[in-house]
Write a protein that holds these residues in place. Structure first.
Motif, PDB file in Angstrom:
ATOM      1  N   LYS A  37      40.132  48.095  34.784  1.00  0.00           N
ATOM      2  CA  LYS A  37      40.007  46.663  34.528  1.00  0.00           C
ATOM      3  C   LYS A  37      39.961  45.920  35.851  1.00  0.00           C
ATOM      4  O   LYS A  37      40.734  46.181  36.739  1.00  0.00           O
ATOM      5  CB  LYS A  37      41.208  46.164  33.723  1.00  0.00           C
ATOM      6  CG  LYS A  37      41.301  46.776  32.355  1.00  0.00           C
ATOM      7  CD  LYS A  37      41.390  45.695  31.364  1.00  0.00           C
ATOM      8  CE  LYS A  37      41.403  46.318  29.972  1.00  0.00           C
ATOM      9  NZ  LYS A  37      41.309  45.348  28.960  1.00  0.00           N
ATOM     10  N   SER A  38      39.052  44.977  35.934  1.00  0.00           N
ATOM     11  CA  SER A  38      39.010  44.154  37.131  1.00  0.00           C
ATOM     12  C   SER A  38      39.641  42.801  36.813  1.00  0.00           C
ATOM     13  O   SER A  38      39.563  42.318  35.685  1.00  0.00           O
ATOM     14  CB  SER A  38      37.566  43.963  37.607  1.00  0.00           C
ATOM     15  OG  SER A  38      36.817  43.313  36.597  1.00  0.00           O
ATOM     16  N   ALA A  39      40.273  42.231  37.788  1.00  0.00           N
ATOM     17  CA  ALA A  39      40.910  40.936  37.605  1.00  0.00           C
ATOM     18  C   ALA A  39      39.847  39.846  37.633  1.00  0.00           C
ATOM     19  O   ALA A  39      38.993  39.814  38.509  1.00  0.00           O
ATOM     20  CB  ALA A  39      41.944  40.713  38.700  1.00  0.00           C
ATOM     21  N   LYS A  40      39.905  38.964  36.652  1.00  0.00           N
ATOM     22  CA  LYS A  40      38.935  37.873  36.575  1.00  0.00           C
ATOM     23  C   LYS A  40      39.660  36.582  36.246  1.00  0.00           C
ATOM     24  O   LYS A  40      40.772  36.578  35.739  1.00  0.00           O
ATOM     25  CB  LYS A  40      37.901  38.162  35.480  1.00  0.00           C
ATOM     26  CG  LYS A  40      37.053  39.382  35.751  1.00  0.00           C
ATOM     27  CD  LYS A  40      36.071  39.612  34.634  1.00  0.00           C
ATOM     28  CE  LYS A  40      35.281  40.886  34.903  1.00  0.00           C
ATOM     29  NZ  LYS A  40      34.395  41.225  33.831  1.00  0.00           N
ATOM     30  N   GLY A  41      39.009  35.474  36.528  1.00  0.00           N
ATOM     31  CA  GLY A  41      39.508  34.170  36.131  1.00  0.00           C
ATOM     32  C   GLY A  41      40.851  33.824  36.733  1.00  0.00           C
ATOM     33  O   GLY A  41      41.110  34.037  37.911  1.00  0.00           O
ATOM     34  N   GLU A  42      41.711  33.247  35.888  1.00  0.00           N
ATOM     35  CA  GLU A  42      43.016  32.778  36.338  1.00  0.00           C
ATOM     36  C   GLU A  42      43.881  33.917  36.868  1.00  0.00           C
ATOM     37  O   GLU A  42      44.661  33.725  37.799  1.00  0.00           O
ATOM     38  CB  GLU A  42      43.744  32.070  35.199  1.00  0.00           C
ATOM     39  CG  GLU A  42      43.118  30.742  34.820  1.00  0.00           C
ATOM     40  CD  GLU A  42      43.859  30.066  33.678  1.00  0.00           C
ATOM     41  OE1 GLU A  42      44.933  30.554  33.281  1.00  0.00           O
ATOM     42  OE2 GLU A  42      43.353  29.055  33.188  1.00  0.00           O
ATOM     43  N   PHE A  43      43.753  35.096  36.269  1.00  0.00           N
ATOM     44  CA  PHE A  43      44.554  36.232  36.739  1.00  0.00           C
ATOM     45  C   PHE A  43      44.175  36.602  38.167  1.00  0.00           C
ATOM     46  O   PHE A  43      45.043  36.849  39.003  1.00  0.00           O
ATOM     47  CB  PHE A  43      44.385  37.428  35.804  1.00  0.00           C
ATOM     48  CG  PHE A  43      45.228  38.606  36.193  1.00  0.00           C
ATOM     49  CD1 PHE A  43      46.608  38.526  36.203  1.00  0.00           C
ATOM     50  CD2 PHE A  43      44.635  39.804  36.568  1.00  0.00           C
ATOM     51  CE1 PHE A  43      47.392  39.607  36.565  1.00  0.00           C
ATOM     52  CE2 PHE A  43      45.414  40.892  36.926  1.00  0.00           C
ATOM     53  CZ  PHE A  43      46.781  40.795  36.930  1.00  0.00           C
ATOM     54  N   ALA A  44      42.893  36.606  38.466  1.00  0.00           N
ATOM     55  CA  ALA A  44      42.439  36.909  39.822  1.00  0.00           C
ATOM     56  C   ALA A  44      42.947  35.852  40.802  1.00  0.00           C
ATOM     57  O   ALA A  44      43.370  36.177  41.916  1.00  0.00           O
ATOM     58  CB  ALA A  44      40.916  36.990  39.873  1.00  0.00           C
ATOM     59  N   GLU A  45      42.936  34.586  40.374  1.00  0.00           N
ATOM     60  CA  GLU A  45      43.445  33.513  41.221  1.00  0.00           C
ATOM     61  C   GLU A  45      44.935  33.684  41.484  1.00  0.00           C
ATOM     62  O   GLU A  45      45.416  33.462  42.594  1.00  0.00           O
ATOM     63  CB  GLU A  45      43.179  32.159  40.569  1.00  0.00           C
ATOM     64  CG  GLU A  45      41.710  31.785  40.523  1.00  0.00           C
ATOM     65  CD  GLU A  45      41.468  30.520  39.708  1.00  0.00           C
ATOM     66  OE1 GLU A  45      42.437  29.771  39.456  1.00  0.00           O
ATOM     67  OE2 GLU A  45      40.322  30.300  39.324  1.00  0.00           O
ATOM     68  N   GLN A  46      45.677  34.092  40.448  1.00  0.00           N
ATOM     69  CA  GLN A  46      47.112  34.304  40.603  1.00  0.00           C
ATOM     70  C   GLN A  46      47.387  35.453  41.566  1.00  0.00           C
ATOM     71  O   GLN A  46      48.274  35.359  42.430  1.00  0.00           O
ATOM     72  CB  GLN A  46      47.753  34.600  39.248  1.00  0.00           C
ATOM     73  CG  GLN A  46      49.254  34.774  39.331  1.00  0.00           C
ATOM     74  CD  GLN A  46      49.877  35.082  37.997  1.00  0.00           C
ATOM     75  OE1 GLN A  46      49.187  35.323  37.015  1.00  0.00           O
ATOM     76  NE2 GLN A  46      51.185  35.100  37.950  1.00  0.00           N
ATOM     77  N   LEU A  47      46.622  36.548  41.453  1.00  0.00           N
ATOM     78  CA  LEU A  47      46.795  37.675  42.365  1.00  0.00           C
ATOM     79  C   LEU A  47      46.539  37.251  43.808  1.00  0.00           C
ATOM     80  O   LEU A  47      47.302  37.592  44.714  1.00  0.00           O
ATOM     81  CB  LEU A  47      45.864  38.832  41.983  1.00  0.00           C
ATOM     82  CG  LEU A  47      46.221  39.615  40.740  1.00  0.00           C
ATOM     83  CD1 LEU A  47      45.134  40.644  40.451  1.00  0.00           C
ATOM     84  CD2 LEU A  47      47.562  40.297  40.891  1.00  0.00           C
ATOM     85  N   GLU A  48      45.468  36.497  44.021  1.00  0.00           N
ATOM     86  CA  GLU A  48      45.132  36.045  45.368  1.00  0.00           C
ATOM     87  C   GLU A  48      46.199  35.106  45.904  1.00  0.00           C
ATOM     88  O   GLU A  48      46.598  35.194  47.071  1.00  0.00           O
ATOM     89  CB  GLU A  48      43.771  35.355  45.372  1.00  0.00           C
ATOM     90  CG  GLU A  48      43.310  34.937  46.751  1.00  0.00           C
ATOM     91  CD  GLU A  48      43.244  36.082  47.744  1.00  0.00           C
ATOM     92  OE1 GLU A  48      43.566  35.852  48.928  1.00  0.00           O
ATOM     93  OE2 GLU A  48      42.877  37.202  47.356  1.00  0.00           O
TER      94      GLU A  48
END
Length: 60
Positions: free
Chosen positions: A14-25
């Protein structure tokens, strides 16, 4: 399958997308700032019994 292997497998599929990707960053950037400020950053570790209780409690 061990918990570590399961997490690694999930991260690969699974790749991180959307809000989850923003949270990880955002979390990475915060961690970097804290490290530059001199805070010792340690990887979180949990006991296997705790992880098993969490897994069982989420099953229903």
């Amino acid at each position: 399958m061990s918990i570590e292997k399961a997490v690694k497998k999930a991260l690969k599929t699974k790749s991180a997308k959307g809000e989850f990707a923003e949270q990880l960053e955002s979390n990475r950037a915060f961690s970097d700032r804290m490290g530059r400020a001199g805070v010792v950053i340690r990887k979180q570790e949990f006991s296997i019994p705790l992880m098993e209780r969490i897994a069982h409690s989420t099953r229903g």
